[in-house]
Design a protein around this motif. Structure first.
Motif, PDB file in Angstrom:
ATOM      1  N   PRO A  39       0.827  -1.212   0.000  1.00 28.21           N
ATOM      2  CA  PRO A  39       0.000   0.000   0.000  1.00 28.21           C
ATOM      3  C   PRO A  39       0.859   1.260   0.000  1.00 28.21           C
ATOM      4  N   LEU A  40       0.502   2.194  -0.870  1.00 22.86           N
ATOM      5  CA  LEU A  40       1.238   3.451  -0.978  1.00 22.86           C
ATOM      6  C   LEU A  40       0.371   4.646  -0.624  1.00 22.86           C
ATOM      7  N   ALA A  41      -0.840   4.701  -1.174  1.00 22.80           N
ATOM      8  CA  ALA A  41      -1.697   5.861  -0.941  1.00 22.80           C
ATOM      9  C   ALA A  41      -3.143   5.486  -1.188  1.00 22.80           C
ATOM     10  N   ILE A  42      -4.023   6.228  -0.554  1.00 20.19           N
ATOM     11  CA  ILE A  42      -5.462   6.100  -0.789  1.00 20.19           C
ATOM     12  C   ILE A  42      -5.994   7.480  -1.136  1.00 20.19           C
ATOM     13  N   THR A  43      -6.727   7.562  -2.222  1.00 18.03           N
ATOM     14  CA  THR A  43      -7.304   8.840  -2.622  1.00 18.03           C
ATOM     15  C   THR A  43      -8.789   8.663  -2.908  1.00 18.03           C
ATOM     16  N   MET A  44      -9.557   9.693  -2.660  1.00 19.77           N
ATOM     17  CA  MET A  44     -10.971   9.698  -3.044  1.00 19.77           C
ATOM     18  C   MET A  44     -11.062  10.295  -4.436  1.00 19.77           C
ATOM     19  N   ARG A  45     -11.631   9.525  -5.374  1.00 18.03           N
ATOM     20  CA  ARG A  45     -11.624   9.969  -6.761  1.00 18.03           C
ATOM     21  C   ARG A  45     -12.922   9.610  -7.457  1.00 18.03           C
ATOM     22  N   GLY A 164     -22.714  19.226 -12.236  1.00 14.67           N
ATOM     23  CA  GLY A 164     -22.321  20.465 -11.575  1.00 14.67           C
ATOM     24  C   GLY A 164     -21.385  20.248 -10.409  1.00 14.67           C
ATOM     25  N   GLY A 165     -20.790  19.052 -10.300  1.00 12.25           N
ATOM     26  CA  GLY A 165     -20.023  18.720  -9.112  1.00 12.25           C
ATOM     27  C   GLY A 165     -18.620  18.220  -9.356  1.00 12.25           C
ATOM     28  N   LEU A 166     -18.000  18.637 -10.446  1.00 12.64           N
ATOM     29  CA  LEU A 166     -16.673  18.124 -10.761  1.00 12.64           C
ATOM     30  C   LEU A 166     -15.677  19.247 -10.999  1.00 12.64           C
ATOM     31  N   HIS A 167     -14.445  19.004 -10.593  1.00  2.77           N
ATOM     32  CA  HIS A 167     -13.346  19.863 -10.995  1.00  2.77           C
ATOM     33  C   HIS A 167     -12.803  19.370 -12.330  1.00  2.77           C
ATOM     34  N   ALA A 168     -12.050  20.230 -12.982  1.00  3.74           N
ATOM     35  CA  ALA A 168     -11.470  19.861 -14.268  1.00  3.74           C
ATOM     36  C   ALA A 168     -10.034  20.339 -14.348  1.00  3.74           C
ATOM     37  N   ALA A 169      -9.241  19.620 -15.130  1.00  9.63           N
ATOM     38  CA  ALA A 169      -7.898  20.040 -15.490  1.00  9.63           C
ATOM     39  C   ALA A 169      -7.775  19.904 -16.998  1.00  9.63           C
ATOM     40  N   GLY A 170      -7.252  20.932 -17.629  1.00 12.92           N
ATOM     41  CA  GLY A 170      -7.079  20.903 -19.068  1.00 12.92           C
ATOM     42  C   GLY A 170      -5.634  21.179 -19.437  1.00 12.92           C
ATOM     43  N   VAL A 181      -8.321  16.743 -21.433  1.00 15.61           N
ATOM     44  CA  VAL A 181      -9.109  17.260 -20.320  1.00 15.61           C
ATOM     45  C   VAL A 181      -9.589  16.075 -19.495  1.00 15.61           C
ATOM     46  N   ARG A 182      -9.492  16.203 -18.176  1.00  9.10           N
ATOM     47  CA  ARG A 182      -9.971  15.175 -17.268  1.00  9.10           C
ATOM     48  C   ARG A 182     -10.811  15.860 -16.197  1.00  9.10           C
ATOM     49  N   GLU A 183     -11.856  15.166 -15.754  1.00 12.37           N
ATOM     50  CA  GLU A 183     -12.722  15.664 -14.692  1.00 12.37           C
ATOM     51  C   GLU A 183     -12.672  14.703 -13.507  1.00 12.37           C
ATOM     52  N   ASP A 184     -12.760  15.256 -12.305  1.00 10.53           N
ATOM     53  CA  ASP A 184     -12.713  14.420 -11.115  1.00 10.53           C
ATOM     54  C   ASP A 184     -13.221  15.245  -9.938  1.00 10.53           C
ATOM     55  N   VAL A 185     -13.656  14.556  -8.876  1.00  9.22           N
ATOM     56  CA  VAL A 185     -14.046  15.278  -7.661  1.00  9.22           C
ATOM     57  C   VAL A 185     -12.865  16.003  -7.037  1.00  9.22           C
ATOM     58  N   GLY A 186     -11.653  15.584  -7.369  1.00  6.52           N
ATOM     59  CA  GLY A 186     -10.460  16.246  -6.850  1.00  6.52           C
ATOM     60  C   GLY A 186      -9.635  16.858  -7.964  1.00  6.52           C
ATOM     61  N   ARG A 187      -9.247  18.112  -7.787  1.00  8.46           N
ATOM     62  CA  ARG A 187      -8.392  18.766  -8.788  1.00  8.46           C
ATOM     63  C   ARG A 187      -7.086  17.989  -8.967  1.00  8.46           C
ATOM     64  N   HIS A 188      -6.497  17.547  -7.854  1.00  9.61           N
ATOM     65  CA  HIS A 188      -5.219  16.853  -7.956  1.00  9.61           C
ATOM     66  C   HIS A 188      -5.360  15.532  -8.702  1.00  9.61           C
TER      67      HIS A 188
END
Length: 286
Positions: A39-45, A164-170, A181-188
């Motif tokens: 195990p290295l990391a756990i993220t909410m995505r 209406g509930g997602l962050h985006a990175a382009g 472009v990717r969308e996710d609940v987390g910007r990171h």
């Protein structure tokens, strides 16, 4: 694989009148990233592009820098209670000769959908791990083109239109072309997915590009841009002080409050071209 959206019953009130209806919500599920089975990391995505997310995370942590550093990425067999595969646990196997990091293998690191890696190491960690320093990148961008990028990103946010509930990175080219472009609940997470997909396509470092994120520009996002060799990071909201410190030291152009053609340039202003010299004594607040 998990769904990007889910349906839930909601009581909708309009003009004082209540009624029930189904509503579309963005899905949020935990993803455990394992490295060599540990195990290295756990993220909410938001489910989707999980392999890219895991690889992008490892780029930002300085573990990998190209597709050749990764032998395989798989969902973990037997991780579910019934012994079947689970789509919430991903295992990354490094290629022979790639050193295992000592950064997090002895502790289970938890990241949230909002803040990124909790307790991330300081600027010193980025200094020692950076493979693609952006300082020497010669890219130049007309200020008018930069001002157009938020609208171009917003037009590409398909899931946001439904929830209406997602962050985006382009990721944009120097000419303003939307490359990914990717969308996710987390910007990171959205940024990790973009970087991971670039690794998988053999496109790292991402020289001459612009990374635009919805929301604010935290230290974690600046770190990810620097580690991927991205010379320009722009955000529609404010940066943090540590993000500005990192940008100034690493040679990253950092733009905040990018809205309707207005912006604050916190570092690397030499990359932004103006039709006239920048005026003196202009307020730095939006």
């Amino acid at each position: 694989m998990g769904r990007v959206t889910e349906r839930r019953r909601v009581v909708r009130v309009r003009g004082g009148v209540a009624g029930t209806r189904p509503d579309t919500l963005v899905a949020e599920e935990p993803l455990e990233i394992r490295l060599g089975g540990k195990p290295l990391a756990i993220t909410m995505r938001t489910p989707g592009d999980d392999f890219a997310l895991a690889v992008g995370f490892l780029v930002s942590e300085g573990v990998v820098g190209s597709a050749d550093d990764v032998r395989a990425v798989t969902y973990c067999e037997g991780a579910a209670e019934d012994g079947s595969n689970t789509y919430n646990v991903v295992n990354v196997q490094l290629a022979p000769g790639v050193a295992l990091p000592d950064i997090t293998l002895e502790r289970n690191v938890y990241t949230t959908s909002s803040c990124g890696l909790c307790g991330k190491a300081s600027l010193d960690a980025v200094r020692t791990a950076t493979r693609f320093p952006p300082a020497a990148d010669p890219v130049r961008l007309p200020v008018g083109l930069v001002g157009e990028l938020p609208d171009r990103l917003r037009a590409a946010q398909k899931v946001f239109d439904r929830t209406g509930g997602l962050h985006a990175a382009g990721l944009f080219s120097a000419g303003g072309e939307l490359l990914d472009v990717r969308e996710d609940v987390g910007r990171h997470n959205a940024v990790d997915k973009i970087i991971g997909r670039a690794v998988q396509a053999g496109r790292l470092p991402l020289a001459g590009s612009v990374l635009l994120v919805s929301g604010r520009a935290s230290f974690e996002l600046a770190q990810k841009a620097v580690m991927a060799g991205i010379p320009v990071l722009a955000a529609v909201s404010a940066p943090s002080s540590l993000a500005v410190d990192l940008a100034q030291e690493a040679g990253l152009t950092l733009i905040g409050f990018l809205r309707g053609g207005d912006m604050n340039i916190y570092a690397g202003e030499e990359r932004i071209e103006f039709p006239a010299p920048v005026g003196q004594g202009v307020s730095q607040r939006p």
